[in-house]
Write a protein that holds these residues in place. Structure first.
Motif, PDB file in Angstrom:
ATOM      1  N   TYR A  39       0.833  -1.211   0.000  1.00 60.86           N
ATOM      2  CA  TYR A  39       0.000   0.000   0.000  1.00 60.86           C
ATOM      3  C   TYR A  39       0.862   1.254   0.000  1.00 60.86           C
ATOM      4  O   TYR A  39       0.630   2.179  -0.774  1.00 60.86           O
ATOM      5  CB  TYR A  39      -0.870  -0.035   1.249  1.00 60.86           C
ATOM      6  CG  TYR A  39      -1.964   1.005   1.332  1.00 60.86           C
ATOM      7  CD1 TYR A  39      -3.177   0.829   0.670  1.00 60.86           C
ATOM      8  CD2 TYR A  39      -1.822   2.130   2.129  1.00 60.86           C
ATOM      9  CE1 TYR A  39      -4.204   1.761   0.782  1.00 60.86           C
ATOM     10  CE2 TYR A  39      -2.845   3.063   2.252  1.00 60.86           C
ATOM     11  CZ  TYR A  39      -4.037   2.877   1.578  1.00 60.86           C
ATOM     12  OH  TYR A  39      -5.049   3.795   1.702  1.00 60.86           O
ATOM     13  N   LEU A  43       1.149   4.529  -2.493  1.00 61.66           N
ATOM     14  CA  LEU A  43       0.917   5.890  -1.997  1.00 61.66           C
ATOM     15  C   LEU A  43       2.104   6.797  -2.337  1.00 61.66           C
ATOM     16  O   LEU A  43       1.915   7.957  -2.726  1.00 61.66           O
ATOM     17  CB  LEU A  43       0.704   5.802  -0.479  1.00 61.66           C
ATOM     18  CG  LEU A  43      -0.010   6.907   0.276  1.00 61.66           C
ATOM     19  CD1 LEU A  43       0.933   8.004   0.687  1.00 61.66           C
ATOM     20  CD2 LEU A  43      -1.198   7.490  -0.486  1.00 61.66           C
TER      21      LEU A  43
ATOM     22  N   ASN B  47      -2.107  11.165   2.555  1.00 57.52           N
ATOM     23  CA  ASN B  47      -0.922  10.627   3.240  1.00 57.52           C
ATOM     24  C   ASN B  47      -1.195  10.400   4.723  1.00 57.52           C
ATOM     25  O   ASN B  47      -0.739   9.410   5.306  1.00 57.52           O
ATOM     26  CB  ASN B  47       0.261  11.585   3.074  1.00 57.52           C
ATOM     27  CG  ASN B  47       0.955  11.415   1.733  1.00 57.52           C
ATOM     28  OD1 ASN B  47       1.925  10.688   1.620  1.00 57.52           O
ATOM     29  ND2 ASN B  47       0.426  12.066   0.707  1.00 57.52           N
ATOM     30  N   ALA B  50      -3.219   7.336   5.045  1.00 63.85           N
ATOM     31  CA  ALA B  50      -2.366   6.161   4.845  1.00 63.85           C
ATOM     32  C   ALA B  50      -1.556   5.848   6.102  1.00 63.85           C
ATOM     33  O   ALA B  50      -1.298   4.675   6.420  1.00 63.85           O
ATOM     34  CB  ALA B  50      -1.430   6.384   3.655  1.00 63.85           C
ATOM     35  N   ALA B  53      -3.802   4.058   8.206  1.00 67.40           N
ATOM     36  CA  ALA B  53      -3.997   2.719   7.628  1.00 67.40           C
ATOM     37  C   ALA B  53      -2.878   1.774   8.060  1.00 67.40           C
ATOM     38  O   ALA B  53      -3.114   0.604   8.387  1.00 67.40           O
ATOM     39  CB  ALA B  53      -4.055   2.805   6.104  1.00 67.40           C
ATOM     40  N   GLU B  54      -1.661   2.287   8.067  1.00 68.16           N
ATOM     41  CA  GLU B  54      -0.537   1.450   8.477  1.00 68.16           C
ATOM     42  C   GLU B  54      -0.595   1.131   9.970  1.00 68.16           C
ATOM     43  O   GLU B  54      -0.321   0.008  10.390  1.00 68.16           O
ATOM     44  CB  GLU B  54       0.791   2.141   8.135  1.00 68.16           C
ATOM     45  CG  GLU B  54       1.064   2.215   6.647  1.00 68.16           C
ATOM     46  CD  GLU B  54       1.343   0.836   6.040  1.00 68.16           C
ATOM     47  OE1 GLU B  54       2.199   0.102   6.563  1.00 68.16           O
ATOM     48  OE2 GLU B  54       0.688   0.508   5.041  1.00 68.16           O
ATOM     49  N   HIS B  59      -6.514  -0.911   5.312  1.00 72.16           N
ATOM     50  CA  HIS B  59      -6.210   0.071   4.260  1.00 72.16           C
ATOM     51  C   HIS B  59      -7.433   0.420   3.425  1.00 72.16           C
ATOM     52  O   HIS B  59      -7.998  -0.449   2.755  1.00 72.16           O
ATOM     53  CB  HIS B  59      -5.102  -0.488   3.368  1.00 72.16           C
ATOM     54  CG  HIS B  59      -3.835  -0.791   4.111  1.00 72.16           C
ATOM     55  ND1 HIS B  59      -3.673  -1.939   4.862  1.00 72.16           N
ATOM     56  CD2 HIS B  59      -2.693  -0.081   4.283  1.00 72.16           C
ATOM     57  CE1 HIS B  59      -2.462  -1.934   5.427  1.00 72.16           C
ATOM     58  NE2 HIS B  59      -1.857  -0.814   5.096  1.00 72.16           N
ATOM     59  N   PRO B  60      -7.803   1.678   3.419  1.00 76.45           N
ATOM     60  CA  PRO B  60      -8.955   2.089   2.603  1.00 76.45           C
ATOM     61  C   PRO B  60      -8.563   2.328   1.147  1.00 76.45           C
ATOM     62  O   PRO B  60      -7.385   2.520   0.829  1.00 76.45           O
ATOM     63  CB  PRO B  60      -9.350   3.426   3.249  1.00 76.45           C
ATOM     64  CG  PRO B  60      -8.040   4.011   3.668  1.00 76.45           C
ATOM     65  CD  PRO B  60      -7.210   2.829   4.145  1.00 76.45           C
TER      66      PRO B  60
END
Lengths: 98, 98
Positions: A39, A43, B47, B50, B53-54, B59-60
């Motif tokens: 991912y 990004l 960002n 993200a 997400a991490e 994770h979208p």
């Protein structure tokens, strides 16, 4: 504002891009999906495309998925594809060494 | 892997999010569109999402448009919505002070 491209011009410019690009059925946008291992790699790629977007003052839609980034160019103000889209797409191809 | 949520649980957890979130008609995802003044602001926001997400290991899909970022959560491995989606959405709401 650059002119909308005619179909034959779209074909000619598309042939100069990596073959992974496709023209939408209505000829109003071009897109390419890039795949990555993670991912975050997708990004970071999106950030690089945004850098190109700022340099070109021409901004694609970016769809960051699990380990992918789809880049979609269209000249919304012109209502379809112009040379701006192909100039930017070529710069994105150069990012990945195409 | 957390369990898929029942409809009543989806309603209960949705009510804890900013009302700008919507549940998809098939109840398999939630999404919210954030608007910004510039493309780069939307990208910087992406960002930050993200980063969340991490941290959440969840994770979208992120759709960065001209001055917007749409965030879509679904637990693909479970085939629909789980508590992971709502936990992450709450963290994204906190990013913007909701």
């Amino acid at each position: 504002m650059p002119d909308l491209l005619a179909a034959d011009e779209i074909s000619r410019l598309s042939a100069q891009l990596d073959p992974a690009w496709s023209v939408s059925p209505d000829h109003k946008s071009i897109e390419r999906c890039f795949r990555f291992g993670t991912y975050l790699e997708g990004l970071v790629f999106a950030n690089n495309v945004a850098w190109i977007a700022e340099r070109h003052d021409h901004h694609p839609d970016l769809l960051v998925g699990y380990a992918s980034c789809r880049v979609v160019y269209s000249t919304h103000s012109a209502g379809g594809l112009t040379r701006l889209d192909f100039d930017a797409a070529r710069a994105v191809d150069q990012l990945v060494g195409a």
